[in-house]
Motif scaffolding. Sequence first.
Motif, mmCIF file in Angstrom:
data_model
loop_
_atom_site.group_PDB
_atom_site.id
_atom_site.type_symbol
_atom_site.label_atom_id
_atom_site.label_comp_id
_atom_site.label_asym_id
_atom_site.label_seq_id
_atom_site.Cartn_x
_atom_site.Cartn_y
_atom_site.Cartn_z
ATOM 1 N N ASN A 64 30.328 -1.235 38.318
ATOM 2 C CA ASN A 64 29.074 -0.850 38.963
ATOM 3 C C ASN A 64 28.308 -2.064 39.480
ATOM 4 O O ASN A 64 27.692 -2.011 40.556
ATOM 5 C CB ASN A 64 28.198 -0.052 37.993
ATOM 6 N N ASN A 103 24.913 -10.228 36.991
ATOM 7 C CA ASN A 103 24.295 -9.016 37.513
ATOM 8 C C ASN A 103 24.550 -8.941 39.015
ATOM 9 O O ASN A 103 25.149 -9.849 39.601
ATOM 10 C CB ASN A 103 22.794 -8.973 37.202
ATOM 11 N N SER A 133 30.687 -0.667 33.594
ATOM 12 C CA SER A 133 29.494 -1.493 33.843
ATOM 13 C C SER A 133 29.808 -2.631 34.801
ATOM 14 O O SER A 133 29.029 -2.907 35.734
ATOM 15 C CB SER A 133 28.951 -2.041 32.522
ATOM 16 N N THR A 134 30.953 -3.301 34.605
ATOM 17 C CA THR A 134 31.337 -4.395 35.506
ATOM 18 C C THR A 134 31.611 -3.861 36.905
ATOM 19 O O THR A 134 31.198 -4.457 37.908
ATOM 20 C CB THR A 134 32.578 -5.127 34.968
#
Length: 515
Positions: free
Chosen positions: A308, A407, A305-306
């Motif tokens: 991406n 984000n 996740s990080t």
Amino acid sequence: MRYDLYLCLFLCAYTAECARILGVFPVLSISHQIIFQPIWKELSSRGHNVTVITPNPLNDVFSPNLTEIDVSSSAKRCVDNTDIIKKLDTTQSLFAKIMFSYHFLDYLITKELEQEEVSRLINSSETFDLILLQVIGIQPLVFGFGGKYRSPIIGISTLQVFLHTHDTLGNPTHALVTPDVMLGFEGDLTFANKVESLLFNIWYRMLYYWYALPSADKVARKYFGEDIPYLGDIERNTSLLLVNSNPIMHGVRPNVPNVIEINQIHIKKKKPLPEDIRKYLDSSPQGIVYFSLGSNVKSANLTESTRNVIIQAMAELPYKVIWKWETDYLPGKPDNVMIRKWLPQQDVLGHPHIKVFVTQGGMQSIEESITNGVPMVGLPFITDQPTNVRRFTELEMGLGLDYRTMNKEQLRDAIIEVAENKKYKDQVNKSKMILADQPMKGIEKAVWWIEYVLRHKGAKHLRSAAADMSFYEYFMIDVICFLFVCISLSIYATVKLCCLIVWLARKPRSKVKSN
């Protein structure tokens, strides 16, 4: 014949000044070892016979006076078995982090002590004139080498040291003026910060002197023999402490004369870049973003996740990116990104097209960025990195983000803001001027002081009287208790005397009234 005599006398005098030096730098981290490596290389080039225990040897064939004992196999096995980066990153409690660090370093150092070459050295009849020791957090086990060889000790630290190391040298540790580095406090403290700092000062010393030090002393006797002095006494034999700090990233603190601040010790002269990297940087006049999380926190180990979030942010940048990525393949790599397993960081940062350095916030990386005038975006993970990023953010040399919660928009906007807003570049250049304005280079300063200790066989004349005081003596707890008892007794006596006077004053009137 006369010239031959002069030459012989000169060589004899030179040889007499050469010393046998042992260096012990056990932590597997090239970002920290690059501070130590120039020191032991320079000492050997000056004719000193230097033996070094390290997991990151130079293997320099041009240093004939240098003997390196490579403990990388033991160190790597300990790091892999422990998964230290993940543990330090996910452990939230300060107490848990300190205890984990203590036990990990105990595990690491004992495994290195058990390695055949190290064990052979300890059990040999070798003697040394000076011991250089890496000062490592809360773990004092390396000081066993000082007890074994009974030589002057110089501690070297790549980070700000903990409370007990300051105590060793009698260095002031005011809870409000100089809060411990583990707390991460900077600038004006809130009242809650002040209470926390005071309680931490008391708690940490209890932990170190009543648990960590006695436990390490038992382990030290197993490897260095029962005849060594108490480990705390060996530690207090430290003649000098070299601390890697600088006036930009660290607040001003009072130091006793035998605490020497060094910095930029690893900064090297620029070298030509590899041809493919040079062409890539030269072809991007619109600017380049350099992304590296250092040698300990590897980009390839980030969660999906990080990773991406970072990839998506990089893809939307109006700049090219050069990314230190430790494997052959980056899933979803954008077209504007070049990856390399290894990059000559100082040379890359020195290229005029580099606009932003996205960094984990390690002190060495920050010094390199300031030296090259490159503003930063920080993604801190462990140890001193959050404090470092917060510091350069306050100084407006860049911005910091939390990699757990950011984000793609936040990362993208932060990079563009730092790249396009002139204030960040200006602030970095101001810091660069301050950092460069020093009377001598870091390596020159470090080696001069090391040889100073050698010339005088220690540096007791620089030792503060506070170093030989116990905790309660230094903070005058016995004096305060004595004064408290005296004042309490005085108040008690005064109250009793007043009561007696009142009683005596009332007694005659009572008799008159009854008559």
